[in-house]
Design an enzyme around this catalytic site. Sequence first.
Site, PDB file in Angstrom:
ATOM      1  N   SER A 148      49.800  35.663  48.961  1.00  0.00           N
ATOM      2  CA  SER A 148      49.802  34.218  48.691  1.00  0.00           C
ATOM      3  C   SER A 148      51.040  33.579  49.310  1.00  0.00           C
ATOM      4  O   SER A 148      52.089  34.223  49.420  1.00  0.00           O
ATOM      5  CB  SER A 148      49.839  33.972  47.181  1.00  0.00           C
ATOM      6  OG  SER A 148      50.074  32.606  46.912  1.00  0.00           O
ATOM      7  N   TYR A 197      53.788  35.967  39.318  1.00  0.00           N
ATOM      8  CA  TYR A 197      52.737  35.927  40.347  1.00  0.00           C
ATOM      9  C   TYR A 197      53.366  36.019  41.739  1.00  0.00           C
ATOM     10  O   TYR A 197      52.895  36.772  42.591  1.00  0.00           O
ATOM     11  CB  TYR A 197      51.919  34.641  40.187  1.00  0.00           C
ATOM     12  CG  TYR A 197      50.805  34.455  41.212  1.00  0.00           C
ATOM     13  CD1 TYR A 197      49.622  35.189  41.136  1.00  0.00           C
ATOM     14  CD2 TYR A 197      50.942  33.527  42.249  1.00  0.00           C
ATOM     15  CE1 TYR A 197      48.606  35.008  42.069  1.00  0.00           C
ATOM     16  CE2 TYR A 197      49.931  33.340  43.182  1.00  0.00           C
ATOM     17  CZ  TYR A 197      48.766  34.080  43.086  1.00  0.00           C
ATOM     18  OH  TYR A 197      47.763  33.897  44.013  1.00  0.00           O
TER      19      TYR A 197
HETATM   20  P1  NAD Z   1      38.938  33.584  41.515  1.00  0.00           P
HETATM   21  O1  NAD Z   1      39.477  33.488  40.122  1.00  0.00           O
HETATM   22  O2  NAD Z   1      37.865  32.645  41.950  1.00  0.00           O
HETATM   23  O3  NAD Z   1      38.452  35.068  41.817  1.00  0.00           O
HETATM   24  C1  NAD Z   1      39.157  36.188  41.389  1.00  0.00           C
HETATM   25  C2  NAD Z   1      38.172  37.302  41.127  1.00  0.00           C
HETATM   26  O4  NAD Z   1      38.891  38.473  40.756  1.00  0.00           O
HETATM   27  C3  NAD Z   1      37.207  36.983  39.969  1.00  0.00           C
HETATM   28  O5  NAD Z   1      35.888  37.261  40.394  1.00  0.00           O
HETATM   29  C4  NAD Z   1      37.661  37.917  38.869  1.00  0.00           C
HETATM   30  O6  NAD Z   1      36.614  38.341  38.000  1.00  0.00           O
HETATM   31  C5  NAD Z   1      38.211  39.079  39.685  1.00  0.00           C
HETATM   32  N1  NAD Z   1      39.133  39.918  38.928  1.00  0.00           N
HETATM   33  C6  NAD Z   1      40.137  39.525  38.096  1.00  0.00           C
HETATM   34  N2  NAD Z   1      40.736  40.597  37.564  1.00  0.00           N
HETATM   35  C7  NAD Z   1      40.113  41.691  38.068  1.00  0.00           C
HETATM   36  C8  NAD Z   1      40.268  43.080  37.881  1.00  0.00           C
HETATM   37  N3  NAD Z   1      41.202  43.586  37.045  1.00  0.00           N
HETATM   38  N4  NAD Z   1      39.450  43.925  38.555  1.00  0.00           N
HETATM   39  C9  NAD Z   1      38.501  43.436  39.381  1.00  0.00           C
HETATM   40  N5  NAD Z   1      38.298  42.132  39.595  1.00  0.00           N
HETATM   41  C10 NAD Z   1      39.094  41.267  38.943  1.00  0.00           C
HETATM   42  O7  NAD Z   1      40.225  33.452  42.454  1.00  0.00           O
HETATM   43  P2  NAD Z   1      40.401  33.168  44.020  1.00  0.00           P
HETATM   44  O8  NAD Z   1      41.084  31.862  44.148  1.00  0.00           O
HETATM   45  O9  NAD Z   1      39.155  33.428  44.768  1.00  0.00           O
HETATM   46  O10 NAD Z   1      41.503  34.277  44.336  1.00  0.00           O
HETATM   47  C11 NAD Z   1      41.238  35.417  45.125  1.00  0.00           C
HETATM   48  C12 NAD Z   1      42.563  36.006  45.555  1.00  0.00           C
HETATM   49  O11 NAD Z   1      43.263  35.066  46.367  1.00  0.00           O
HETATM   50  C13 NAD Z   1      43.505  36.330  44.405  1.00  0.00           C
HETATM   51  O12 NAD Z   1      44.216  37.516  44.694  1.00  0.00           O
HETATM   52  C14 NAD Z   1      44.449  35.144  44.392  1.00  0.00           C
HETATM   53  O13 NAD Z   1      45.686  35.448  43.807  1.00  0.00           O
HETATM   54  C15 NAD Z   1      44.567  34.869  45.884  1.00  0.00           C
HETATM   55  N6  NAD Z   1      45.010  33.530  46.241  1.00  0.00           N
HETATM   56  C16 NAD Z   1      44.307  32.427  45.881  1.00  0.00           C
HETATM   57  C17 NAD Z   1      44.767  31.164  46.262  1.00  0.00           C
HETATM   58  C18 NAD Z   1      44.040  29.904  45.894  1.00  0.00           C
HETATM   59  O14 NAD Z   1      44.597  28.824  46.095  1.00  0.00           O
HETATM   60  N7  NAD Z   1      42.813  29.965  45.389  1.00  0.00           N
HETATM   61  C19 NAD Z   1      45.949  31.048  47.008  1.00  0.00           C
HETATM   62  C20 NAD Z   1      46.635  32.203  47.366  1.00  0.00           C
HETATM   63  C21 NAD Z   1      46.151  33.443  46.988  1.00  0.00           C
END
Ligand code: NAD
Length: 249
Positions: free
Chosen positions: A140, A155
């Site tokens: 991130s 985080y």
């Molecule tokens: P999201 O909440 O839509 O999806 C996350 C998924 O991870 C969900 O389906 C959840 O059920 C699953 N999950 C959570 N804990 C888990 C576990 N212990 N085992 C297996 N699956 C698990 O989030 P997103 O925005 O799609 O995020 C995806 C990745 O991108 C994450 O690592 C997040 O930190 C990173 N990220 C997101 C953003 C953003 O702005 N959305 C920015 C930077 C990084």
Amino acid sequence: MLLNDKVAVITGAASARGLGFATARLFAEQGARVAILDLDADAAAAAAAQLGDQHLGLAADVTNEHQVQQAIAEVINRYGRIDVLVNNAGITQPLKLMEIAQNNYDAVLDVSLRGTLLASQAVIPTMRAQGSGSIVCISSVSAQRGGGIFGGPHYSAAKAGVLGLAKAMARELGPDNIRVNAITPGLIQTDITAGKLTDEMRRNILAGIPLNRLGDALDVARAALFLGSDLSSYSTGITLDVNGGMLIH
Ligand code: NAD
């Protein structure tokens, strides 16, 4: 097609608006057979079914070594190989430094950092035996700038840990022709951010983004396709920013 005959495992890919599912869909469109790993078996199976019947949805908590090993064994049993792993599962908590309790630390560090280690360890023997593989780790912008918009310091630390782990894995696995790279998304509109963004916050955030828009899941999926496919055949240990220019320096 960029992923013909390839098998991809994507963790945390059952969330309909998430980065993982967008990546799964794009990979499937590019010819891959995709295994979606997520917490809930039914949700993972339903997400995989949306992509077509040659894809697989499995329950696996990435913080649980046994569950991860079981799920990867099932993928190998079904497809016989694994070409790409996307370590995408992650959770965030909007806490200030002094609010972080041990359970907060454990939860956030475990999913992003331990999960990346465990899922990578589970696929590496197969990739080594094949003599090829690509591991893509979702970090991130929060790791780079010491705080995102919604994530607390734990985080940032977890995602910075992912960057270090990805680079160390890239060094160790290079001789096995296994590439390991990281993506640092900026603010992408998914369920992780849903409902938390006020109009004022959005205006302030956009002022710092040269491309003048928030990111879409597909923006990150395209970067994952680049790193997962042979398009990035001579790149390992890199950090690919997908943030609209939020961190030009
Ligand atoms: P999201 O909440 O839509 O999806 C996350 C998924 O991870 C969900 O389906 C959840 O059920 C699953 N999950 C959570 N804990 C888990 C576990 N212990 N085992 C297996 N699956 C698990 O989030 P997103 O925005 O799609 O995020 C995806 C990745 O991108 C994450 O690592 C997040 O930190 C990173 N990220 C997101 C953003 C953003 O702005 N959305 C920015 C930077 C990084």
